[in-house]
Enzyme design. Structure first.
Site, PDB file in Angstrom:
ATOM      1  N   GLU A   1     -14.265  -6.877 -33.899  1.00  0.00           N
ATOM      2  CA  GLU A   1     -15.118  -7.316 -32.795  1.00  0.00           C
ATOM      3  C   GLU A   1     -14.908  -6.291 -31.689  1.00  0.00           C
ATOM      4  OE1 GLU A   1     -16.348  -8.261 -29.672  1.00  0.00           O
ATOM      5  OE2 GLU A   1     -15.064 -10.025 -29.488  1.00  0.00           O
ATOM      6  N   GLU A   5     -19.771   1.767 -22.394  1.00  0.00           N
ATOM      7  CA  GLU A   5     -19.208   0.499 -21.937  1.00  0.00           C
ATOM      8  C   GLU A   5     -18.276   0.780 -20.756  1.00  0.00           C
ATOM      9  OE1 GLU A   5     -16.377  -1.532 -24.564  1.00  0.00           O
ATOM     10  OE2 GLU A   5     -17.469  -3.385 -24.169  1.00  0.00           O
ATOM     11  N   CYS A  37     -16.746  -8.059 -23.457  1.00  0.00           N
ATOM     12  CA  CYS A  37     -17.431  -7.213 -24.439  1.00  0.00           C
ATOM     13  C   CYS A  37     -18.923  -7.497 -24.494  1.00  0.00           C
ATOM     14  CB  CYS A  37     -16.795  -7.372 -25.815  1.00  0.00           C
ATOM     15  SG  CYS A  37     -16.548  -9.088 -26.264  1.00  0.00           S
ATOM     16  N   LYS A  57      -0.534  -9.590 -32.420  1.00  0.00           N
ATOM     17  CA  LYS A  57      -0.081  -8.665 -31.373  1.00  0.00           C
ATOM     18  C   LYS A  57      -0.978  -8.795 -30.145  1.00  0.00           C
ATOM     19  CE  LYS A  57      -0.811  -4.584 -29.870  1.00  0.00           C
ATOM     20  NZ  LYS A  57      -0.420  -4.679 -28.456  1.00  0.00           N
TER      21      LYS A  57
HETATM   22  P1  NDP Z   1      -7.831  -1.044 -27.212  1.00  0.00           P
HETATM   23  O1  NDP Z   1      -8.855  -1.082 -28.258  1.00  0.00           O
HETATM   24  O2  NDP Z   1      -6.924   0.126 -27.141  1.00  0.00           O
HETATM   25  O3  NDP Z   1      -6.908  -2.342 -27.285  1.00  0.00           O
HETATM   26  C1  NDP Z   1      -7.157  -3.517 -28.021  1.00  0.00           C
HETATM   27  C2  NDP Z   1      -5.899  -3.947 -28.755  1.00  0.00           C
HETATM   28  O4  NDP Z   1      -5.586  -2.992 -29.783  1.00  0.00           O
HETATM   29  C3  NDP Z   1      -4.655  -4.013 -27.892  1.00  0.00           C
HETATM   30  O5  NDP Z   1      -3.810  -5.042 -28.344  1.00  0.00           O
HETATM   31  C4  NDP Z   1      -4.040  -2.661 -28.149  1.00  0.00           C
HETATM   32  O6  NDP Z   1      -2.669  -2.610 -27.855  1.00  0.00           O
HETATM   33  C5  NDP Z   1      -4.268  -2.486 -29.616  1.00  0.00           C
HETATM   34  N1  NDP Z   1      -4.234  -1.103 -30.094  1.00  0.00           N
HETATM   35  C6  NDP Z   1      -4.332   0.053 -29.384  1.00  0.00           C
HETATM   36  N2  NDP Z   1      -4.273   1.124 -30.208  1.00  0.00           N
HETATM   37  C7  NDP Z   1      -4.147   0.635 -31.470  1.00  0.00           C
HETATM   38  C8  NDP Z   1      -4.057   1.238 -32.763  1.00  0.00           C
HETATM   39  N3  NDP Z   1      -4.106   2.557 -32.921  1.00  0.00           N
HETATM   40  N4  NDP Z   1      -3.939   0.442 -33.848  1.00  0.00           N
HETATM   41  C9  NDP Z   1      -3.931  -0.896 -33.707  1.00  0.00           C
HETATM   42  N5  NDP Z   1      -4.000  -1.522 -32.514  1.00  0.00           N
HETATM   43  C10 NDP Z   1      -4.126  -0.771 -31.405  1.00  0.00           C
HETATM   44  O7  NDP Z   1      -8.538  -1.230 -25.823  1.00  0.00           O
HETATM   45  P2  NDP Z   1      -7.986  -0.744 -24.404  1.00  0.00           P
HETATM   46  O8  NDP Z   1      -7.107  -1.794 -23.904  1.00  0.00           O
HETATM   47  O9  NDP Z   1      -7.410   0.626 -24.456  1.00  0.00           O
HETATM   48  O10 NDP Z   1      -9.323  -0.669 -23.580  1.00  0.00           O
HETATM   49  C11 NDP Z   1     -10.122   0.510 -23.653  1.00  0.00           C
HETATM   50  C12 NDP Z   1     -11.576   0.171 -23.622  1.00  0.00           C
HETATM   51  O11 NDP Z   1     -11.890  -0.618 -24.737  1.00  0.00           O
HETATM   52  C13 NDP Z   1     -12.012  -0.671 -22.449  1.00  0.00           C
HETATM   53  O12 NDP Z   1     -12.281   0.100 -21.339  1.00  0.00           O
HETATM   54  C14 NDP Z   1     -13.222  -1.335 -22.991  1.00  0.00           C
HETATM   55  O13 NDP Z   1     -14.333  -0.493 -22.853  1.00  0.00           O
HETATM   56  C15 NDP Z   1     -12.909  -1.524 -24.445  1.00  0.00           C
HETATM   57  N6  NDP Z   1     -12.416  -2.875 -24.757  1.00  0.00           N
HETATM   58  C16 NDP Z   1     -13.239  -3.711 -25.409  1.00  0.00           C
HETATM   59  C17 NDP Z   1     -12.821  -4.993 -25.676  1.00  0.00           C
HETATM   60  C18 NDP Z   1     -13.692  -5.949 -26.374  1.00  0.00           C
HETATM   61  O14 NDP Z   1     -13.467  -7.155 -26.280  1.00  0.00           O
HETATM   62  N7  NDP Z   1     -14.655  -5.519 -27.127  1.00  0.00           N
HETATM   63  C19 NDP Z   1     -11.526  -5.483 -25.259  1.00  0.00           C
HETATM   64  C20 NDP Z   1     -10.690  -4.499 -24.636  1.00  0.00           C
HETATM   65  C21 NDP Z   1     -11.158  -3.260 -24.394  1.00  0.00           C
HETATM   66  P3  NDP Z   1      -2.186  -2.223 -26.355  1.00  0.00           P
HETATM   67  O15 NDP Z   1      -2.877  -3.122 -25.412  1.00  0.00           O
HETATM   68  O16 NDP Z   1      -0.759  -2.519 -26.423  1.00  0.00           O
HETATM   69  O17 NDP Z   1      -2.542  -0.785 -26.172  1.00  0.00           O
END
Ligand code: NDP
Length: 498
Positions: free
Chosen positions: A276, A407, A310, A202
C-alpha cells in the site's frame, strides 16, 4: 515564544487580520493520561526483551522536540528471534485454535482499545504530532473498529470463501508508516490474527510508542505468547524482516520507492506480498456541486493529519466556471484553520511528523514557486520549537510541475482547472499513482460515469477521507496492490487448499 510565518503574514488581508484578533482559549487534553517508560525493549514471545543488537534510539515529540522514550533498535539476530517466536506460536496453538476462540481474543483487544482510547490518543498525538481531535475521533476508534470487524470474520471464513477451504499462511511480517501508527497496526494485525496467522510487526522509526503500548493491550487480553511480536527499529530492521526466509507474507505500507525495493527483493521467493504505497489523488469539483460542502471536503482532503495521508486529495481539479468563487472561499476557510499544539482540542493542523519530512515539504514547495505556481498561505502563528508548516495552496499550477506530480505528504494543495468531464478524467488519471479520488457534483449519473473511469482504488463522492473497516482500500499502478479492509482484506492472509 511564538513567531509568525514571515511571508505568510504579508499575504494577509484586512479581513483576515480582524479574524486573527479573535482567539480560542487553550483547551489542552491532559498530558498525564499516558506515562511512557524510559526505555522499551522489543516485544518478543510475549515479553519485553533487551535487543541483542544492544542498540537504542530516542523517539521524540515533533511538536516540542522533547524526548519521550528510548526504544530498541532490532538487528538481524533480533528479527530472527522474533520470527522464531511467531513460528512457534503459529505451529503450537494459534493456527489450530478454534476460530471462535481466536475471535474472542480479537474482541477483547477491540474492547481494551476502546477502554484505553484516551491514553492511546494522547500517546499518538505526542509521538506523531497529529491533532488530538483526530487521534481521539478517527485513529483510535477506527483501530478498535478494525479489531471488532475482523473478530466477526474469524469463525466465518468458510462463508467468506465458500468451497475454497481457507487456511492461514503462517508468519506475517508487517511494516507500517508513521502517519497513522496505531490504525495501520490494526489494519495489519486484525486480519492476520483473524485468519490464524501470527505476526512480526515493525513500526516506523518516528512513531513506535502506540505499538509498544499495544503490547500491553495484548498482555491484558491474555493473547498467547508469540502471536504478536513487535520489533522497533529503522529501515534496516524492516529490510531484515523482508529478507527473512521464515516469513510467509509481507504486508507493507509506505513510500513507493521502498515498496519497489521490497518487490524486487521478494521476486521469485514465493513470499506473498501486498503493497500500500503513495498517492497523488485528484479531488474533482464540478460546477453544480454544493460549493460550501465541497470546500469543507477539500480542506478535510488535504489538511487532515497535516496532509500526511497516502490518499490525501492533494490535486484539486476545479471546473473553470467556478474557479474564482471556489478559490476565494477556500482561502477564506484556510484563515480559520488553527495550527499548533497537537494536544489542544481546538487544533486543526498539528506538527509535521519529523524534521526530514519538513525538509521534504519545504523542498517541494520551493520547487512549486520556482516553476511558476502562485503560493497562498493564511496568516498563521507557528510555535518556535518543533516542526511546522502552514497550510498552503498553490494556484496557477501546470500538470508538469513537480507539485502536481509528486507526493508531497504535507499540508500543500495544488489547484488545476478543467472544462469538461473528459478533461477532468484525463487530468485525474495522468499520474503514476492510483489510490483514491474525490468527485463533487449533484448529478448522480456523473458520479457513476467518473467512478467507472477513474483509475483509483477508492472514489469518494461528495465526501472525502471516509474510512470504514468493511470497505476495502488499496491502489492501482504505483500505489501498490492488494486490498486491506473488508472481506477482501482477509484474502492476502490465506491460502486455499482446493
Ligand atoms: P518509508 O517507505 O521509508 O517507510 C515506511 C516503513 O518502511 C517504515 O516503517 C520504514 O522504517 C520502513 N522501511 C524503510 N526502508 C525500508 C526497507 N528498505 N525495507 C523495509 N522497510 C523499510 O517512508 P518514509 O517514512 O521514509 O517517508 C518517505 C515518503 O514516503 C513520504 O514523504 C511519503 O511521500 C511517503 N509515505 C507514504 C506513506 C503511505 O501511507 N503511502 C506512508 C509514509 C510515507 P523507518 O520508519 O524506521 O525508516
Amino acid at each position: 515564544m511564538e513567531r509568525r510565518v514571515g511571508d505568510v503574514e504579508k499575504k494577509g488581508t484586512a479581513a483576515v487580520a480582524s479574524l486573527l484578533e479573535w482567539e480560542y482559549a487553550p483547551a489542552p487534553e491532559a498530558r498525564d493520561l499516558v506515562r511512557f517508560e524510559e526505555r522499551y525493549g522489543l516485544y518478543v514471545g510475549g515479553e519485553q526483551v533487551e535487543p541483542r543488537s544492544k542498540q537504542w534510539f530516542a523517539t521524540t515529540s515533533p511538536a516540542t522536540e522533547e524526548q519521550l522514550a528510548e526504544v530498541a533498535l532490532a538487528g538481524t539476530e533480533d528479527v530472527d528471534v522474533a520470527v522464531a517466536a511467531a513460528r512457534d506460536a503459529f505451529e503450537n496453538g494459534w493456527s489450530s485454535l478454534e476460530p471462535s476462540e481466536r475471535a474472542k481474543y480479537l474482541f477483547r483487544i477491540a474492547r481494551i482499545l476502546q477502554e484505553r482510547s484516551r491514553e492511546l490518543a494522547v500517546a499518538e498525538s505526542l509521538d506523531g504530532g497529529k491533532p488530538i481531535k483526530e487521534s481521539r475521533d478517527v485513529d483510535i476508534p477506527l483501530a478498535a473498529a478494525h479489531f471488532f470487524y475482523y473478530a466477526g470474520w474469524a469463525d466465518k471464513l468458510e462463508y467468506a470463501f465458500p468451497n475454497r477451504r481457507p487456511r492461514p499462511l503462517g508468519v506475517a511480517g508487517q511494516i507500517i508508516p508513521w502517519n497513522f501508527p496505531l490504525l495501520m497496526l490494526a489494519w495489519k494485525i486484525a486480519p492476520a490474527l483473524a485468519t490464524g496467522n501470527t505476526v512480526v510487526l515493525k513500526p516506523a522509526e518516528t512513531t513506535p510508542l502506540t505499538a509498544l503500548l499495544f503490547t500491553d493491550v495484548c498482555r491484558q487480553a491474555e493473547l498467547p505468547a508469540g502471536v504478536v511480536n513487535i520489533v522497533t527499529g529503522d529501515g534496516s530492521t524492516g529490510a531484515h524482516l523482508v529478507k527473512h526466509a521464515g516469513v510467509d507474507k509481507i504486508a507493507f505500507t509506505g513510500s513507493t520507492e521502498v515498496g519497489k525495493a521490497i518487490q524486487r527483493e521478494l521476486a521469485g521467493t514465493g513470499t506473498r506480498l501486498t503493497l500500500e504505497l503513495g498517492g497523488k489523488a485528484a479531488n474533482i469539483v464540478f460546477d453544480d456541486c454544493a460549493l460550501d460542502q465541497a470546500v469543507e471536503g477539500i480542506v478535510n482532503g488535504i489538511y487532515f493529519n497535516q496532509g500526511h495521508v497516502c490518499c490525501a486529495g492533494s490535486r484539486l481539479l476545479v471546473q473553470e466556471s467556478i474557479y474564482e468563487p471556489l478559490v476565494a472561499k477556500l482561502k477564506r476557510r484556510l484563515t480559520t484553520l488553527r495550527v499548533g499544539d497537537p494536544l489542544d482540542k481546538n487544533t486543526d493542523v498539528g506538527a509535521i511528523n519529523s524534521r526530514a519530512q519538513l525538509e521534504k515539504i519545504r523542498e517541494l514547495v520551493a520547487s512549486g514557486e520556482e516553476e511558476g505556481a502562485e503560493i497562498y498561505q493564511p496568516p498563521c502563528v507557528l510555535p518556535e520549537k518543533g516542526y511546522w508548516f502552514a497550510p498552503t495552496v498553490f494556484t496557477n499550477v501546470a500538470q508538469s510541475y513537480r507539485i502536481a506530480q509528486e507526493e508531497i505528504f504535507g499540508p500543500v494543495l495544488s489547484v488545476l482547472t478543467f472544462r469538461t468531464p473528459e478533461e477532468a478524467l484525463e487530468k485525474a488519471n495522468n499520474t503514476a499513482y492510483g489510490l483514491s479520488a474525490g468527485v463533487w457534483t449533484e448529478k448522480g449519473s456523473r458520479i457513476l460515469w467518473m467512478a467507472q473511469r477513474l483509475r483509483a482504488g477508492v472514489v469518494w463522492a461528495n465526501t472525502y477521507n471516509r474510512f470504514d473497516p468493511t470497505s476495502p482500500f488499496g491502489g492501482y499502478k504505483e500505489s501498490g496492490f492488494g486490498r486491506e479492509g473488508g472481506r477482501h482484506g482477509l484474502e492476502p492472509y490465506l491460502r486455499f487448499d482446493e
